[in-house]
Scaffold this motif. Structure first.
Motif, PDB file in Angstrom:
ATOM      1  N   ALA A   1       0.814  -1.213   0.000  1.00 59.90           N
ATOM      2  CA  ALA A   1       0.000   0.000   0.000  1.00 59.90           C
ATOM      3  C   ALA A   1       0.847   1.262   0.000  1.00 59.90           C
ATOM      4  O   ALA A   1       0.305   2.366  -0.045  1.00 59.90           O
ATOM      5  CB  ALA A   1      -0.910   0.014   1.226  1.00 59.90           C
ATOM      6  N   ALA A   2       2.174   1.101   0.055  1.00 55.69           N
ATOM      7  CA  ALA A   2       3.049   2.254   0.263  1.00 55.69           C
ATOM      8  C   ALA A   2       4.043   2.384  -0.886  1.00 55.69           C
ATOM      9  O   ALA A   2       3.671   2.331  -2.057  1.00 55.69           O
ATOM     10  CB  ALA A   2       3.744   2.110   1.610  1.00 55.69           C
TER      11      ALA A   2
ATOM     12  N   GLY B   1      14.776  -0.357  -1.804  1.00 53.70           N
ATOM     13  CA  GLY B   1      15.085   1.009  -1.432  1.00 53.70           C
ATOM     14  C   GLY B   1      15.362   1.900  -2.617  1.00 53.70           C
ATOM     15  O   GLY B   1      15.393   3.122  -2.489  1.00 53.70           O
ATOM     16  N   THR B   2      15.604   1.321  -3.782  1.00 53.19           N
ATOM     17  CA  THR B   2      15.833   2.065  -5.019  1.00 53.19           C
ATOM     18  C   THR B   2      15.067   1.383  -6.135  1.00 53.19           C
ATOM     19  O   THR B   2      15.338   0.206  -6.440  1.00 53.19           O
ATOM     20  CB  THR B   2      17.321   2.149  -5.370  1.00 53.19           C
ATOM     21  OG1 THR B   2      18.025   2.799  -4.302  1.00 53.19           O
ATOM     22  CG2 THR B   2      17.534   2.923  -6.655  1.00 53.19           C
TER      23      THR B   2
ATOM     24  N   PRO C   1       8.151  14.701   1.807  1.00 55.72           N
ATOM     25  CA  PRO C   1       8.139  14.182   0.443  1.00 55.72           C
ATOM     26  C   PRO C   1       9.092  12.999   0.268  1.00 55.72           C
ATOM     27  O   PRO C   1      10.291  13.122   0.471  1.00 55.72           O
ATOM     28  CB  PRO C   1       8.575  15.389  -0.383  1.00 55.72           C
ATOM     29  CG  PRO C   1       8.062  16.553   0.390  1.00 55.72           C
ATOM     30  CD  PRO C   1       8.250  16.168   1.830  1.00 55.72           C
ATOM     31  N   GLY C   2       8.540  11.830  -0.054  1.00 55.34           N
ATOM     32  CA  GLY C   2       9.331  10.639  -0.314  1.00 55.34           C
ATOM     33  C   GLY C   2       9.465   9.674   0.838  1.00 55.34           C
ATOM     34  O   GLY C   2       9.947   8.558   0.640  1.00 55.34           O
TER      35      GLY C   2
ATOM     36  N   SER D   1      10.932   0.603  14.754  1.00 53.35           N
ATOM     37  CA  SER D   1      10.948   1.775  13.881  1.00 53.35           C
ATOM     38  C   SER D   1      10.728   1.295  12.458  1.00 53.35           C
ATOM     39  O   SER D   1      11.471   0.445  11.954  1.00 53.35           O
ATOM     40  CB  SER D   1      12.285   2.509  13.989  1.00 53.35           C
ATOM     41  OG  SER D   1      12.262   3.702  13.229  1.00 53.35           O
ATOM     42  N   ALA D   2       9.700   1.832  11.807  1.00 52.34           N
ATOM     43  CA  ALA D   2       9.342   1.397  10.459  1.00 52.34           C
ATOM     44  C   ALA D   2       9.354   2.593   9.515  1.00 52.34           C
ATOM     45  O   ALA D   2       9.148   3.742   9.934  1.00 52.34           O
ATOM     46  CB  ALA D   2       7.962   0.738  10.455  1.00 52.34           C
ATOM     47  N   MET D   3       9.585   2.338   8.235  1.00 51.08           N
ATOM     48  CA  MET D   3       9.533   3.398   7.237  1.00 51.08           C
ATOM     49  C   MET D   3       9.201   2.822   5.874  1.00 51.08           C
ATOM     50  O   MET D   3       9.390   1.625   5.614  1.00 51.08           O
ATOM     51  CB  MET D   3      10.852   4.162   7.177  1.00 51.08           C
ATOM     52  CG  MET D   3      12.071   3.392   6.706  1.00 51.08           C
ATOM     53  SD  MET D   3      12.263   3.353   4.887  1.00 51.08           S
ATOM     54  CE  MET D   3      12.544   5.079   4.532  1.00 51.08           C
ATOM     55  N   THR D   4       8.690   3.679   5.012  1.00 46.77           N
ATOM     56  CA  THR D   4       8.505   3.356   3.600  1.00 46.77           C
ATOM     57  C   THR D   4       9.018   4.534   2.796  1.00 46.77           C
ATOM     58  O   THR D   4       8.996   5.680   3.264  1.00 46.77           O
ATOM     59  CB  THR D   4       7.040   3.060   3.258  1.00 46.77           C
ATOM     60  OG1 THR D   4       6.936   2.734   1.858  1.00 46.77           O
ATOM     61  CG2 THR D   4       6.136   4.235   3.563  1.00 46.77           C
TER      62      THR D   4
END
Length: 379
Positions: free
Chosen positions: A51-52, A74-75, A336-337, A352-355
């Motif tokens: 979803a992200a 990540g890229t 942004p991003g 700790s999570a990130m998208t």
């Protein structure tokens, strides 16, 4: 691992993403394994990534037994899992650092939380119905000042654009004045309204009290003592991330097709003490863990920070009861991003999570919370 940053905007359709990988870290050593450990968190992370952004990751654990899961990439265009030591913009998690510095100054007797902001910043909060003699430092910290947000963030989120200097940077006083062009949302102390303007004002307060840029106060008081080697408060004009870094994207989803383009990194002076900082999953976890362990503040100030109001918001922290019954504290961040969320508990659990994408409309907040909740409870 070194990552080359793509500084040009491009768009592409992505029909599939990379396979999910599992990274396990323990006591400073890193091993890579494709195992069934933390299966529930892995499932939640895959749901978030679907979803992200092109990728998503979570770094979690307890008592030095840390582990990292990564889904996607990540890229875009590379099979490269997001690692716990890669830089990204942490957005409003910066507010936790700013609030900690203000409370340290209070511990030192240099700031009175019940003093009006006019005491420290004469003439800054005035006009259009605002009165700095009635708004206290505590009001700013708790988002109960009634001051409207100037709303920096994703493209299109501005209703009034703060003026830029000729070099493309922003004066924080002008950013504050932009927020003050909006009518007050409440009388001081009457209601909670999340506002970035509050924390830009707090950054100006730190500078007035210490005589140094707020980024220097954060560096000398928090980053260096904690050994956060990959955490930065960038100066105005510093618009690139240090390597290694996670590439941030804007995008859209239509069925099984994804449209991604590299997010422009806006000048950090636009966010300042409300959201400019750069960190890693590993470093930001270390900060919140040290904060909740009582290493940075007096017991009274930490208790003040954890005292939450109805929306679950304290001073630079939010609080949630997880599905397994434990209470966790932390903060989310979006620029942004990037979209990130860190929560830690008093017994040493952390997640700790990130998208690497942020959506102005319908961000995957529920999926992000599910990842953090599941990781904390599995730890």
């Amino acid at each position: 691992m070194t990552i080359r940053r793509n500084k040009t905007k491009a768009s592409a359709l992505v029909a599939a993403v990379c396979a999910t990988t599992l990274t396990l870290a323990a006591h400073g050593g890193t091993a890579y394994a494709d195992t069934g450990d933390h299966a529930a968190t892995l499932a939640a992370l895959r749901t978030l990534q679907a979803a992200a952004g092109p990728g998503a990751a979570v770094h979690a654990g307890t008592d030095g037994e840390d582990w990292t899961l990564s889904a996607g990439t990540g890229t875009y265009g590379a099979a490269r899992p997001i690692r716990e030591d890669e830089h990204f913009l942490i957005g409003s998690q910066t507010k936790s650092f700013t609030a900690t510095v203000v409370l340290q100054l209070a511990d030192e007797g240099r700031v009175d939380l019940d003093a009006p902001v006019e005491t420290y910043l004469p003439g800054v909060v005035t006009g259009n119905g605002y009165d700095g003699t009635r708004i206290t430092v505590r009001h700013l910290l708790r988002h109960t000042s009634g001051i409207a947000s100037y709303s920096p963030g994703l493209p299109g989120s501005f209703t009034v654009q703060p003026p830029r200097r000729p070099d493309g940077t922003y004066d924080p006083r002008e950013v504050v004045r932009t927020g003050l062009t909006f009518d007050p949302v409440s009388v001081p102390g009457a209601a909670y309204t999340y506002s970035n303007t509050n924390y830009v004002i707090l950054g100006l307060l730190v500078e007035a009290v210490t005589g140094a840029p707020v980024r220097e106060a954060v560096r000398s008081r928090l980053i260096e003592p904690l050994g956060l080697a990959r955490t930065f408060f960038p100066a105005p004009g510093e618009r690139t991330l240090p390597l290694p870094a996670v590439t941030g994207y804007h995008g859209a989803r239509l069925g099984g097709l994804y449209l991604w383009y590299t997010a422009e990194i806006l000048d950090p002076s636009l966010y300042g003490s409300a959201g400019a900082m750069v960190s890693t999953l590993e470093d930001v976890t270390a900060f919140y863990t040290s904060l909740l362990a009582g290493e940075l503040l007096s017991p009274a100030s930490l208790a003040e920070m954890k005292e939450v109001s109805d929306p679950g918001s304290g001073v630079g922290l939010s609080s949630k009861v997880m599905s397994c019954g434990i209470t966790a504290w932390g903060h989310s961040g979006m620029l942004p991003g990037y979209f990130s969320y860190t929560m830690v508990t008093e017994d040493g659990r952390h997640a700790s999570a990130m998208t690497n994408a942020a959506f102005q409309i319908n961000p995957p907040s529920a999926q992000m919370l599910k990842v953090v909740d599941t990781a904390l409870c599995e730890s």
